[in-house]
Scaffold this active site. Structure first.
Site, short mmCIF file in Angstrom:
data_model
loop_
_atom_site.label_atom_id
_atom_site.label_comp_id
_atom_site.label_asym_id
_atom_site.label_seq_id
_atom_site.Cartn_x
_atom_site.Cartn_y
_atom_site.Cartn_z
N GLU A 80 0.42 -1.17 0.48
CA GLU A 80 0.15 0.22 0.29
C GLU A 80 1.27 1.30 0.24
O GLU A 80 1.67 1.72 0.62
CB GLU A 80 -1.01 -0.13 1.39
N CYS A 142 -6.72 -2.33 7.88
CA CYS A 142 -5.87 -2.10 7.87
C CYS A 142 -5.41 -0.84 7.48
O CYS A 142 -4.25 -0.84 7.84
CB CYS A 142 -5.62 -3.53 6.14
N HIS A 166 -1.46 -5.68 1.33
CA HIS A 166 -2.66 -6.58 1.09
C HIS A 166 -2.44 -8.36 0.54
O HIS A 166 -1.38 -7.68 -0.28
CB HIS A 166 -3.35 -5.47 0.26
N1 PCA Z 1 -8.70 -7.32 5.34
C1 PCA Z 1 -9.00 -6.08 6.17
C2 PCA Z 1 -8.98 -6.01 7.82
C3 PCA Z 1 -8.78 -7.35 8.36
C4 PCA Z 1 -7.78 -7.93 7.50
O1 PCA Z 1 -6.92 -8.79 7.14
C5 PCA Z 1 -8.80 -4.38 5.55
O2 PCA Z 1 -8.54 -4.94 4.34
O3 PCA Z 1 -8.88 -3.33 6.29
#
Ligand code: PCA
Length: 200
Positions: A80, A142, A166
């Site tokens: 990100e 996240c 992610h």
């Molecule tokens: N993904 C979520 C919150 C926990 C996770 O593993 C997110 O993308 O915010």
């Protein structure tokens, strides 16, 4: 030896498995280049997860923080670029559903990742693993924990690197939900490669 705090999350919403918990548990205690990994699995709770991140940073005093989360539906690994000062989204695991609240009232609107995200995607692609930069971590937990980690380093004048990656669903999760998926082995391989880039 430097210390890396590597975090994952518990399952949430419609996802009964969170592959990030297994990735971080597998890498706990592992040494990669200059870094020794300490892993933690965070809750999915707007009133708790950020505090947990800061407590773990105080406890472990890491030189770098890489937080991992599941992005069910994405096809590739996505470091990100930015975390924004906003909580919004569907109910968390405790039933709380914020509507556009600031994470820290006086905090800046956003923080850029201080991880070497270009080097990370380049190295993953060279290893045959699809990766690209994401320009939004969303407004759920996240984004929230990424913001907390960067804010903690900034307000305490610490020069650690922090950011978020992610990951797509694992095959185990895709057996339960129809989603693009990766083997757990390749997910771990990609995160190992990302960690090797920390020296850049
Ligand atoms: N993904 C979520 C919150 C926990 C996770 O593993 C997110 O993308 O915010």
């Amino acid at each position: 030896m430097k210390k890396l705090l590597l975090t994952g999350f518990e399952p949430f919403l419609e996802f009964p498995i969170n592959p990030t918990a297994d990735i971080v548990n597998e890498l706990n205690g592992v040494k990669i280049n200059d870094y020794e990994i300490t892993s933690e699995v965070l809750t999915v709770d707007f009133n708790q997860s950020g505090t947990e991140m800061i407590e773990k940073m105080k406890q472990h005093r890491p030189d770098a923080v890489i937080a991992l989360g599941l992005a069910g539906g994405r096809h590739c690994i996505t470091p990100e670029r930015v975390a924004i000062n906003c909580n919004d989204g569907p109910k968390d695991n405790r039933g709380y559903e914020p509507k556009g609240e600031r994470i820290f009232t006086e905090g800046p609107d956003a923080y850029f990742s201080t991880l070497p995200i270009y080097a990370m995607i380049q190295s993953m692609k060279e290893a045959g693993l699809p990766a690209k930069i994401s320009n939004t971590a969303g407004t759920y937990l996240c984004n929230n924990v990424m913001y907390h980690a960067l804010h903690y380093y900034r307000v305490n004048n610490l020069d650690g690197k922090a950011g978020f990656i992610h990951v797509p669903a694992s095959h185990a999760l895709a057996l339960e939900k129809s989603l693009p998926s990766w083997s757990q082995e390749d997910l771990v391989k990609a995160i190992r490669i990302a960690i090797t880039c920390l020296n850049e």
